[in-house]
Scaffold this motif. Structure first.
Motif, short mmCIF file in Angstrom:
data_model
loop_
_atom_site.label_atom_id
_atom_site.label_comp_id
_atom_site.label_asym_id
_atom_site.label_seq_id
_atom_site.Cartn_x
_atom_site.Cartn_y
_atom_site.Cartn_z
N PHE A 1 0.82 -1.21 0.00
CA PHE A 1 0.00 0.00 0.00
C PHE A 1 0.85 1.27 0.00
O PHE A 1 0.44 2.32 -0.49
CB PHE A 1 -0.94 -0.01 1.20
N ARG A 2 2.07 1.17 0.55
CA ARG A 2 2.91 2.36 0.66
C ARG A 2 3.25 2.97 -0.70
O ARG A 2 3.39 4.19 -0.81
CB ARG A 2 4.18 2.03 1.44
N PHE A 3 3.40 2.15 -1.74
CA PHE A 3 3.77 2.75 -3.03
C PHE A 3 2.56 3.37 -3.73
O PHE A 3 2.71 4.04 -4.76
CB PHE A 3 4.50 1.74 -3.94
N ILE A 4 1.37 3.19 -3.16
CA ILE A 4 0.18 3.84 -3.71
C ILE A 4 0.13 5.32 -3.31
O ILE A 4 -0.47 6.14 -3.99
CB ILE A 4 -1.10 3.12 -3.22
N ILE A 5 0.80 5.67 -2.20
CA ILE A 5 0.75 7.05 -1.72
C ILE A 5 1.72 7.91 -2.53
O ILE A 5 2.91 7.62 -2.64
CB ILE A 5 1.13 7.11 -0.22
N LYS A 6 1.20 8.99 -3.09
CA LYS A 6 2.01 9.88 -3.93
C LYS A 6 3.17 10.48 -3.12
O LYS A 6 3.01 10.83 -1.95
CB LYS A 6 1.16 11.02 -4.47
N GLY A 7 4.30 10.59 -3.77
CA GLY A 7 5.43 11.28 -3.17
C GLY A 7 6.28 10.45 -2.22
O GLY A 7 7.28 10.97 -1.71
N THR A 8 5.93 9.21 -1.99
CA THR A 8 6.72 8.39 -1.09
C THR A 8 7.92 7.79 -1.83
O THR A 8 7.93 7.67 -3.06
CB THR A 8 5.88 7.24 -0.50
N GLN A 9 8.92 7.40 -1.06
CA GLN A 9 10.08 6.74 -1.64
C GLN A 9 9.67 5.45 -2.32
O GLN A 9 10.19 5.08 -3.38
CB GLN A 9 11.12 6.45 -0.54
N GLN A 10 8.70 4.75 -1.70
CA GLN A 10 8.22 3.49 -2.28
C GLN A 10 7.56 3.72 -3.63
O GLN A 10 7.73 2.91 -4.55
CB GLN A 10 7.24 2.81 -1.31
N ALA A 11 6.84 4.83 -3.78
CA ALA A 11 6.22 5.14 -5.07
C ALA A 11 7.27 5.42 -6.13
O ALA A 11 7.16 4.98 -7.28
CB ALA A 11 5.28 6.34 -4.92
N PHE A 12 8.31 6.17 -5.74
CA PHE A 12 9.40 6.47 -6.67
C PHE A 12 10.10 5.19 -7.11
O PHE A 12 10.36 4.99 -8.31
CB PHE A 12 10.39 7.42 -6.01
N GLU A 13 10.40 4.32 -6.16
CA GLU A 13 11.12 3.08 -6.48
C GLU A 13 10.26 2.15 -7.33
O GLU A 13 10.77 1.50 -8.25
CB GLU A 13 11.55 2.38 -5.19
N ALA A 14 8.97 2.09 -7.05
CA ALA A 14 8.08 1.23 -7.84
C ALA A 14 8.05 1.68 -9.29
O ALA A 14 8.10 0.86 -10.22
CB ALA A 14 6.67 1.24 -7.24
N ARG A 15 7.99 3.01 -9.48
CA ARG A 15 7.97 3.53 -10.85
C ARG A 15 9.30 3.27 -11.56
O ARG A 15 9.33 2.82 -12.71
CB ARG A 15 7.66 5.02 -10.82
N GLN A 16 10.39 3.55 -10.88
CA GLN A 16 11.70 3.38 -11.48
C GLN A 16 11.96 1.91 -11.83
O GLN A 16 12.40 1.60 -12.94
CB GLN A 16 12.77 3.88 -10.50
N ASN A 17 11.69 1.02 -10.89
CA ASN A 17 11.93 -0.40 -11.13
C ASN A 17 11.05 -0.96 -12.23
O ASN A 17 11.50 -1.77 -13.06
CB ASN A 17 11.72 -1.20 -9.84
#
Length: 618
Positions: A324-340
């Motif tokens: 759920f953490r990568f669903i939140i905009k602006g989080t490190q997890q969101a950035f990493e999910a997009r990059q990966n």
């Protein structure tokens, strides 16, 4: 313990001022004591719609947790196991296993049989907590899941006890005077229509069950084989055929990956950008997140060591619960999910710059649409026998299709994986207080109560209604949480002699206000076309405003302060009865609060060791 009775006055010492018969007359307001112990559960009837994964959960938990409840289940299909063609009040949503348009549908394993169909949740976590088992594959296919569900049904005899197969509900209306739902049902084999009634009405049926053909000019003029993923003919042999697959959601992704290996020529379309990711908990999977078959030794170890199986399941669930953490905009997890995800997609597309530019999203994050696991999909798009279009089909011809440049391509088979009606509106009259839900839940104006009920519709519950946690993780724990919530309410109604519980509109609107505001901080509000928004780019988002753990904690105990409760008794405390509890009559331990003596932890009245009296007396 024996039953509690009333002592007759002639059996007492005549003349004693301290002993008198309990009063039997009414008080000045004509109130009488109910001569039953506190905890008595009145008989109630439940009508449940759909004998899929949710329905089977309800049958099992009812047998474990409920008493004095009659259950009747109406199921449109010929068997249990995921009834996505059922005609329930279809509060359409999705789930976490593939088989729908750009997401996964609720469990529909009886109906979904298209090439490559499988669950993207690891199979050891795609099962009931009360029926864990090792599986053959890491991501189980439809046939393996169907066997699991059917085995449970056979072991418990659920069809014989509760289910009326090939019966379709065609109307449901609340009767305020009698405190029951009036349900009209059609026997699909005989055409006979009958009426039924019950105090409780539960929608446990298929959601995402109203599939639709794509709006393509000339589609039904095609003279080859035209099939839809939701009604696929398993006898269809695609070996050496020219095949067109329309649709790039979860079903389309799986179909393309499977068909590319069979077909002579494959045509497919990706018209909108889409994040193609590895399956859930992919680090436990095969290479590049691929599926694999457990060895006999691995299956044996898990079967013989329940603790190992539990630890393995918890490790995987632990990863799922952090997504759920990568669903939140602006989080490190969101950035990493997009990059990966972008790096992985470019690699699997063999560096094709044109296709990568068209397919990889630029203006929305991973999760705007439900992440689409696609083992082998991207590789199939760049295979030698595949032509992938990123512009729309012009039209269908009797022999094939015409592309956007006006070129005709002949094909033998067209497979449409184009999804479902996700409007959430019922497909038959569903009425309370003279109002039909079809008129209330209009596009952009759907309000549910915590996903479990419709406000102002008494004594009704849903498994997975609007604003449920539909976008990440396994559905099974959620089903069990909805189930536990419903059972708590049913027991309260039985014990307290409640006529109706009605979720207040104001409470539902305040929940929606919180949800709609919170959801602005999530990837789901990005400019993608998603079923979360009823297939639009900017429609109403009907997802739970939090993680799965957040949701399960909220539903742990019903919030009765959100309910308008009406009782059969004028005095709402009449259920307190004759001053005793059922525990004092039914053989349970009457000193349970000190702890249980038996090693099994069974709540029953102990047989005490009378030698203790002599051993420990003063």
């Amino acid at each position: 313990m024996g039953s509690i009775g009333v002592v007759n006055s002639e059996d007492r010492n005549a003349g004693s001022d301290d002993v008198s018969a309990p009063p039997t007359a009414a008080d000045a307001q004509a109130y009488r004591i109910t001569e039953l112990p506190f905890g008595t559960k009145r008989k109630m009837k439940v009508i449940i719609l759909g004998a899929g994964v949710s329905g089977i959960s309800f049958f099992k938990r009812a047998e474990d947790q409920l008493e004095n409840v009659e259950i009747v289940c109406y199921e449109k299909n010929h068997d249990v196991g995921g009834t996505e063609q059922s005609a329930l009040p279809t509060f359409r949503s999705t789930h976490v296993c593939t088989g729908a348009d750009e997401t996964a549908s609720t469990p529909q394993w009886l109906e979904n049989r298209y090439p490559g169909v499988a669950c993207d949740i690891p199979s050891v976590n795609y099962q009931y907590s009360w029926k864990p088992q090792p599986w053959q594959h890491y991501y189980a296919g439809a046939s393996e899941i169907r066997r699991y569900i059917k085995e449970i049904e056979r072991e418990n005899g659920f069809i014989d006890k509760y289910v009326k197969l090939r019966h379709e509900v065609i109307r449901a209306e609340w009767d305020e005077d009698q405190g029951v739902w009036r349900i009209r049902v059609r026997n699909l084999d005989t055409g006979v229509i009958k009426d039924d009634a019950a105090e409780i009405f539960i929608n446990a049926g298929g959601v995402l069950n109203h599939w639709k053909w794509p709006d393509l000019q000339g589609l039904h003029d095609f003279e080859g084989r035209l099939v839809h993923s939701a009604a696929y003919d398993e006898s269809l042999d695609l070996t050496g055929k020219r095949v067109a697959v329309v649709g790039a959601g979860s079903s389309g992704v799986q179909i393309v990956a499977a068909v590319q290996k069979q077909a002579k020529t494959l045509y497919t379309w990706v018209r909108s950008p889409i994040w193609i990711t590895a399956g859930f908990a992919h680090k436990f999977a095969g290479k590049d997140g691929s599926n694999f078959e457990y060895s006999e030794e691995q299956q044996r170890r898990l079967k013989e060591n329940p603790k190992m199986l539990l630890e393995y399941r918890k490790m995987i669930e632990n990863e799922l619960n952090q997504r759920f953490r990568f669903i939140i905009k602006g989080t490190q997890q969101a950035f990493e999910a997009r990059q990966n995800s972008e790096e992985e997609m470019r690699r699997k597309l063999n560096g094709d710059p044109v296709l990568a530019d068209k397919i990889i999203p630029k203006n929305f994050n991973v999760g705007c649409r439900r992440p689409t696991p696609g083992n082998g999909y991207l590789e199939a798009l760049v295979a030698e026998n595949t032509t992938c279009f990123t512009d729309p089909i012009d039209h269908i011809t009797p022999a094939g299709f015409v592309d956007y440049q006006g070129n005709e391509h002949k094909v033998d088979v067209i497979i449409c994986a184009t999804g479902f009606d996700t409007s959430w509106a019922p497909r038959f009259p569903f009425i309370s207080q003279g109002r039909d839900l079809r008129d209330i839940w209009t596009p952009g104006n759907v309000t549910s109560y915590l996903s479990v009920a419709v406000p102002e519709f008494p004594n009704h519950f849903s498994f997975c209604g609007p604003y449920g946690p539909l976008a990440h993780g396994s559905f099974f724990p959620l089903i069990e949480q909805w189930n536990a919530y419903m059972n708590q309410v049913i027991v309260k109604m039985q014990v307290e002699n409640i006529k109706s519980l009605r979720r207040r509109q104001a409470a539902a609107e305040q929940f929606r206000q919180h949800a709609d505001t919170f959801l602005q901080r999530t990837a789901w509000t990005g400019p993608c076309r998603s079923w979360f928004k009823n297939g639009s780019v900017d429609g109403q988002i009907m997802i739970y405003p939090g993680s799965r753990l957040h949701f399960m904690q909220l539903l742990e105990h019903p919030r009765y302060e959100d309910y308008d409760i009406r009782y059969w008794d004028e005095n709402k405390f009449a259920f307190l009865g004759n001053g005793f509890t059922t525990r004092e009559e039914d053989g349970r331990d009457i000193t349970y609060y000190l702890g249980l003596l038996n090693d099994e932890g069974v709540d029953k009245q102990p047989v005490y060791d009378e030698k203790l009296v002599d051993l420990l007396r003063g």
